[in-house]
Design a protein around this motif. Structure first.
Motif, PDB file in Angstrom:
ATOM      1  N   ARG A  39      24.287  -1.538 113.976  1.00 25.79           N
ATOM      2  CA  ARG A  39      23.906  -2.684 113.153  1.00 25.79           C
ATOM      3  C   ARG A  39      22.684  -3.400 113.714  1.00 25.79           C
ATOM      4  O   ARG A  39      21.732  -3.673 112.991  1.00 25.79           O
ATOM      5  CB  ARG A  39      25.088  -3.664 113.044  1.00 25.79           C
ATOM      6  CG  ARG A  39      24.809  -4.856 112.130  1.00 25.79           C
ATOM      7  CD  ARG A  39      25.881  -5.911 112.269  1.00 25.79           C
ATOM      8  NE  ARG A  39      25.910  -6.483 113.603  1.00 25.79           N
ATOM      9  CZ  ARG A  39      25.106  -7.468 114.017  1.00 25.79           C
ATOM     10  NH1 ARG A  39      24.193  -7.978 113.192  1.00 25.79           N
ATOM     11  NH2 ARG A  39      25.200  -7.945 115.245  1.00 25.79           N
ATOM     12  N   ASN A  40      22.715  -3.728 115.025  1.00 29.20           N
ATOM     13  CA  ASN A  40      21.569  -4.419 115.618  1.00 29.20           C
ATOM     14  C   ASN A  40      21.217  -3.845 116.988  1.00 29.20           C
ATOM     15  O   ASN A  40      20.777  -4.565 117.881  1.00 29.20           O
ATOM     16  CB  ASN A  40      21.841  -5.924 115.737  1.00 29.20           C
ATOM     17  CG  ASN A  40      20.564  -6.716 115.994  1.00 29.20           C
ATOM     18  OD1 ASN A  40      19.486  -6.357 115.513  1.00 29.20           O
ATOM     19  ND2 ASN A  40      20.673  -7.794 116.760  1.00 29.20           N
ATOM     20  N   ILE A  41      21.426  -2.548 117.133  1.00 26.22           N
ATOM     21  CA  ILE A  41      21.019  -1.888 118.372  1.00 26.22           C
ATOM     22  C   ILE A  41      20.627  -0.446 118.068  1.00 26.22           C
ATOM     23  O   ILE A  41      21.272   0.234 117.266  1.00 26.22           O
ATOM     24  CB  ILE A  41      22.141  -1.917 119.439  1.00 26.22           C
ATOM     25  CG1 ILE A  41      21.644  -1.275 120.747  1.00 26.22           C
ATOM     26  CG2 ILE A  41      23.410  -1.247 118.933  1.00 26.22           C
ATOM     27  CD1 ILE A  41      22.617  -1.419 121.907  1.00 26.22           C
ATOM     28  N   GLN A  42      19.541  -0.042 118.687  1.00 23.48           N
ATOM     29  CA  GLN A  42      19.119   1.358 118.630  1.00 23.48           C
ATOM     30  C   GLN A  42      18.899   1.819 120.062  1.00 23.48           C
ATOM     31  O   GLN A  42      18.233   1.129 120.844  1.00 23.48           O
ATOM     32  CB  GLN A  42      17.836   1.512 117.814  1.00 23.48           C
ATOM     33  CG  GLN A  42      17.335   2.954 117.718  1.00 23.48           C
ATOM     34  CD  GLN A  42      16.188   3.084 116.734  1.00 23.48           C
ATOM     35  OE1 GLN A  42      16.384   3.072 115.520  1.00 23.48           O
ATOM     36  NE2 GLN A  42      14.979   3.182 117.255  1.00 23.48           N
ATOM     37  N   ALA A  43      19.478   2.950 120.412  1.00 22.44           N
ATOM     38  CA  ALA A  43      19.419   3.382 121.807  1.00 22.44           C
ATOM     39  C   ALA A  43      19.304   4.894 121.907  1.00 22.44           C
ATOM     40  O   ALA A  43      19.808   5.633 121.057  1.00 22.44           O
ATOM     41  CB  ALA A  43      20.656   2.907 122.561  1.00 22.44           C
ATOM     42  N   THR A  44      18.640   5.304 122.983  1.00 26.27           N
ATOM     43  CA  THR A  44      18.537   6.724 123.321  1.00 26.27           C
ATOM     44  C   THR A  44      18.824   6.877 124.808  1.00 26.27           C
ATOM     45  O   THR A  44      18.135   6.270 125.640  1.00 26.27           O
ATOM     46  CB  THR A  44      17.131   7.277 123.024  1.00 26.27           C
ATOM     47  OG1 THR A  44      16.779   7.003 121.670  1.00 26.27           O
ATOM     48  CG2 THR A  44      17.092   8.781 123.260  1.00 26.27           C
ATOM     49  N   VAL A  45      19.846   7.629 125.138  1.00 29.87           N
ATOM     50  CA  VAL A  45      20.117   7.972 126.537  1.00 29.87           C
ATOM     51  C   VAL A  45      19.366   9.265 126.828  1.00 29.87           C
ATOM     52  O   VAL A  45      19.635  10.303 126.214  1.00 29.87           O
ATOM     53  CB  VAL A  45      21.625   8.146 126.785  1.00 29.87           C
ATOM     54  CG1 VAL A  45      21.881   8.690 128.191  1.00 29.87           C
ATOM     55  CG2 VAL A  45      22.349   6.814 126.599  1.00 29.87           C
TER      56      VAL A  45
END
Length: 233
Positions: free
Chosen positions: A90-96
């Motif tokens: 919803r309010n986070i975009q992440a790449t590990v």
């Protein structure tokens, strides 16, 4: 001879006294008859009613056992993907981007971490999606079995733990988790998860989940991390 007396104006009375009228005798006999039994319900109808009742009970049991619990209603909404995959909530975009395991770690600011266990170092990039307001990487944890390990605050600003999140401007850097050495073995280690969220209480909100097999990662003697960056730089 016996003289029979006849009441004046009426018919002779037979010897032995008066008799009840025939209609009255018939009515009394009918009243003494046993009432007829009501018609019997067919056996198939009893069977059908019983089957319907069992069906209702089964459906009711299924509804009770499958209805979400309060804990399930309030659970985070997992957005799951692999290492290297960009995941959007919803309010986070992440790449590990990488996960390493080491006996010791040295941060970009010179901080050195010694431990009786091991360090799990996660390199990631995170940003907000909808709004900057109140958004930060307040949840950064490693789940191994039923145990949650929070990202270490000891390296201070040499990690992205707790950093504010901006829309379109990713924060990129390491997260460091200090865990017992035996956490790298067994079924729990094979099913570990990196969990990231834009709030400290991600219930009913998005949580980025990246599964990782910790038992398959080669254990290094030491790891040196890069300085966190903000934006494209």
């Amino acid at each position: 001879m016996t003289n029979e007396s006849t009441p004046e104006g009426g018919p002779p009375t037979p010897e032995g006294g008066p008799q009840a009228p025939a209609a009255a005798s018939q009515t009394s006999a009918e009243a003494l008859k046993t009432p007829a039994a009501p018609p019997r319900t067919p056996v198939w109808r009893h069977i059908a009613n019983g089957a319907a009742l069992v069906g209702f009970l089964v459906v009711g049991g299924i509804v009770v056992h499958t209805a979400p619990t309060e804990e399930q209603w309030q659970a985070p909404i997992a957005v799951t993907g692999a290492i290297g995959q960009t995941l959007t909530g919803r309010n986070i975009q992440a790449t590990v981007t990488d996960i390493r395991v080491a006996d010791s770690v040295t941060a970009s600011n010179g901080w050195s971490g010694e431990t009786s266990g091991v360090w799990v170092v996660v390199d990631a990039s995170v940003e907000a999606v909808v709004t900057d307001y109140g958004a930060s990487l307040s949840t950064a944890q490693l789940k191994v079995g039923d145990t949650l390990y929070g990202a270490s605050e000891r390296p201070d600003q040499a990690t992205i733990e707790g950093v504010p999140l901006s829309v379109g401007l990713p924060n990129t850097g390491p997260l460091m988790f200090e865990v017992p050495a035996d956490a790298l073995a067994g079924d729990d280690a094979r099913d570990a998860e990196v969990q990231l969220a834009a709030t400290s209480d991600p219930r009913t909100d998005s949580m980025i989940v990246v599964p990782v097999d910790l038992s398959a990662i080669a254990r290094q003697t030491s790891v040196t991390t890069e300085k966190p960056t903000w934006g494209d730089g």
